[in-house]
Design a protein around this motif. Structure first.
Motif, PDB file in Angstrom:
ATOM      1  N   UNK A   2     -55.968  79.018  86.619  1.00 52.21           N
ATOM      2  CA  UNK A   2     -56.246  78.470  85.285  1.00 52.21           C
ATOM      3  C   UNK A   2     -54.959  78.036  84.602  1.00 52.21           C
ATOM      4  N   UNK A   3     -53.882  78.833  84.788  1.00 56.07           N
ATOM      5  CA  UNK A   3     -52.596  78.462  84.194  1.00 56.07           C
ATOM      6  C   UNK A   3     -52.078  77.175  84.797  1.00 56.07           C
ATOM      7  N   UNK A   4     -52.266  76.989  86.113  1.00 51.69           N
ATOM      8  CA  UNK A   4     -51.842  75.749  86.765  1.00 51.69           C
ATOM      9  C   UNK A   4     -52.622  74.567  86.203  1.00 51.69           C
ATOM     10  N   UNK A   5     -53.911  74.748  85.988  1.00 44.64           N
ATOM     11  CA  UNK A   5     -54.741  73.663  85.463  1.00 44.64           C
ATOM     12  C   UNK A   5     -54.310  73.305  84.043  1.00 44.64           C
ATOM     13  N   UNK A   6     -54.010  74.312  83.219  1.00 41.90           N
ATOM     14  CA  UNK A   6     -53.533  74.026  81.860  1.00 41.90           C
ATOM     15  C   UNK A   6     -52.179  73.324  81.912  1.00 41.90           C
ATOM     16  N   UNK A   7     -51.346  73.692  82.847  1.00 42.06           N
ATOM     17  CA  UNK A   7     -50.058  73.004  83.002  1.00 42.06           C
ATOM     18  C   UNK A   7     -50.300  71.541  83.363  1.00 42.06           C
ATOM     19  N   UNK A   8     -51.267  71.285  84.239  1.00 45.70           N
ATOM     20  CA  UNK A   8     -51.617  69.906  84.595  1.00 45.70           C
ATOM     21  C   UNK A   8     -52.124  69.137  83.375  1.00 45.70           C
ATOM     22  N   UNK A   9     -52.939  69.799  82.564  1.00 43.75           N
ATOM     23  CA  UNK A   9     -53.489  69.161  81.367  1.00 43.75           C
ATOM     24  C   UNK A   9     -52.362  68.793  80.409  1.00 43.75           C
ATOM     25  N   UNK A  10     -51.453  69.726  80.161  1.00 44.36           N
ATOM     26  CA  UNK A  10     -50.379  69.446  79.210  1.00 44.36           C
ATOM     27  C   UNK A  10     -49.381  68.424  79.766  1.00 44.36           C
ATOM     28  N   UNK A  35     -65.448  68.775  85.928  1.00 37.90           N
ATOM     29  CA  UNK A  35     -66.894  68.632  86.017  1.00 37.90           C
ATOM     30  C   UNK A  35     -67.607  69.390  84.915  1.00 37.90           C
ATOM     31  N   UNK A  36     -68.925  69.225  84.840  1.00 35.91           N
ATOM     32  CA  UNK A  36     -69.717  69.855  83.776  1.00 35.91           C
ATOM     33  C   UNK A  36     -69.651  71.382  83.775  1.00 35.91           C
ATOM     34  N   UNK A  37     -69.395  71.986  84.916  1.00 37.64           N
ATOM     35  CA  UNK A  37     -69.353  73.444  84.995  1.00 37.64           C
ATOM     36  C   UNK A  37     -67.934  73.995  84.856  1.00 37.64           C
ATOM     37  N   UNK A  38     -66.981  73.121  84.546  1.00 40.19           N
ATOM     38  CA  UNK A  38     -65.589  73.546  84.428  1.00 40.19           C
ATOM     39  C   UNK A  38     -65.365  74.474  83.250  1.00 40.19           C
ATOM     40  N   UNK A  39     -64.193  75.061  83.225  1.00 37.01           N
ATOM     41  CA  UNK A  39     -63.804  75.977  82.160  1.00 37.01           C
ATOM     42  C   UNK A  39     -63.949  75.292  80.801  1.00 37.01           C
ATOM     43  N   UNK A  40     -64.717  75.884  79.872  1.00 40.71           N
ATOM     44  CA  UNK A  40     -64.960  75.237  78.573  1.00 40.71           C
ATOM     45  C   UNK A  40     -63.688  74.937  77.785  1.00 40.71           C
ATOM     46  N   UNK A  41     -62.734  75.852  77.790  1.00 38.69           N
ATOM     47  CA  UNK A  41     -61.496  75.613  77.061  1.00 38.69           C
ATOM     48  C   UNK A  41     -60.739  74.423  77.649  1.00 38.69           C
ATOM     49  N   UNK A  42     -60.668  74.366  78.966  1.00 40.10           N
ATOM     50  CA  UNK A  42     -59.978  73.251  79.618  1.00 40.10           C
ATOM     51  C   UNK A  42     -60.691  71.928  79.339  1.00 40.10           C
ATOM     52  N   UNK A  43     -62.011  71.923  79.419  1.00 47.57           N
ATOM     53  CA  UNK A  43     -62.775  70.708  79.124  1.00 47.57           C
ATOM     54  C   UNK A  43     -62.575  70.288  77.673  1.00 47.57           C
ATOM     55  N   UNK A  44     -62.549  71.258  76.771  1.00 45.85           N
ATOM     56  CA  UNK A  44     -62.333  70.967  75.358  1.00 45.85           C
ATOM     57  C   UNK A  44     -60.965  70.329  75.142  1.00 45.85           C
ATOM     58  N   UNK A  45     -59.941  70.896  75.719  1.00 43.85           N
ATOM     59  CA  UNK A  45     -58.576  70.382  75.534  1.00 43.85           C
ATOM     60  C   UNK A  45     -58.445  68.983  76.125  1.00 43.85           C
ATOM     61  N   UNK A  46     -58.992  68.763  77.304  1.00 44.71           N
ATOM     62  CA  UNK A  46     -58.926  67.434  77.926  1.00 44.71           C
ATOM     63  C   UNK A  46     -59.630  66.402  77.053  1.00 44.71           C
ATOM     64  N   UNK A  47     -60.857  66.711  76.636  1.00 50.63           N
ATOM     65  CA  UNK A  47     -61.616  65.758  75.814  1.00 50.63           C
ATOM     66  C   UNK A  47     -60.930  65.517  74.475  1.00 50.63           C
ATOM     67  N   UNK A  48     -60.394  66.562  73.879  1.00 53.06           N
ATOM     68  CA  UNK A  48     -59.690  66.459  72.599  1.00 53.06           C
ATOM     69  C   UNK A  48     -58.518  65.475  72.709  1.00 53.06           C
ATOM     70  N   UNK A  49     -57.760  65.593  73.772  1.00 54.94           N
ATOM     71  CA  UNK A  49     -56.604  64.706  73.945  1.00 54.94           C
ATOM     72  C   UNK A  49     -57.009  63.313  74.413  1.00 54.94           C
ATOM     73  N   UNK A  50     -58.088  63.215  75.148  1.00 57.13           N
ATOM     74  CA  UNK A  50     -58.594  61.887  75.506  1.00 57.13           C
ATOM     75  C   UNK A  50     -59.039  61.121  74.267  1.00 57.13           C
ATOM     76  N   UNK A  51     -59.612  61.821  73.311  1.00 53.04           N
ATOM     77  CA  UNK A  51     -60.039  61.163  72.069  1.00 53.04           C
ATOM     78  C   UNK A  51     -58.860  60.479  71.393  1.00 53.04           C
TER      79      UNK A  51
END
Length: 151
Positions: A2-10, A35-51
């Protein structure tokens, strides 16, 4: 993992600050990987920054809605990590609704955002959100659909 994924997001967010197209591509890739079943926090952060990186206000509104939907996905416990995003998510929704001309929707989102302010500390982040609410409210009162300059 999860930490690696957040690092990728940032890293994708940082990429977007210098090159919005590259940032959109990287964040879209991560969104699809989660995907739709992904970690909610990660999906939220990605969508927030995509906006933020969208070229049109209508597209930004769609991604703001997706960010909030990630928080309230069925079966997702509303823990403190997700709850802390609510004032910001509703603020962004209010601003997007305002920019597309849906002033009633914007006012409703501002009201909901203010209802969640108690979760925020009295720190720089909390002040940023509170002042953002005031700026969107002032733009609404002026009937403006223009983007608000960052402070």
């Amino acid at each position: 993992m999860a930490d690696d994924r957040m690092a990728d997001i940032f890293a994708a967010v940082r990429r977007g600050s210098g090159n919005p197209e590259a940032g959109r591509f990287a964040l879209h890739t991560l969104w699809n990987e989660l995907g739709p079943a992904g970690d909610p926090l990660q999906r939220c952060v990605v969508a927030h920054h995509l906006a933020v990186l969208q070229e049109t206000d209508a597209e930004a509104l769609i991604w703001d809605q997706r960010a909030l939907a990630a928080v309230f996905a069925p079966g997702t416990p509303l823990d403190d990590g997700l709850r802390c995003f609510l004032p910001s998510l509703y603020l962004n929704l209010a601003d997007s609704h305002r920019r597309v001309g849906d002033f009633d929707g914007a006012r409703m989102q501002l009201t909901i955002a203010r209802g969640h302010l108690r979760i925020l500390a009295n720190d720089a982040y909390g002040e940023m959100i509170r002042s953002g609410l005031d700026r969107v409210d002032a733009a609404l009162e002026a009937g403006s659909k223009e983007r608000i300059a960052a402070e």
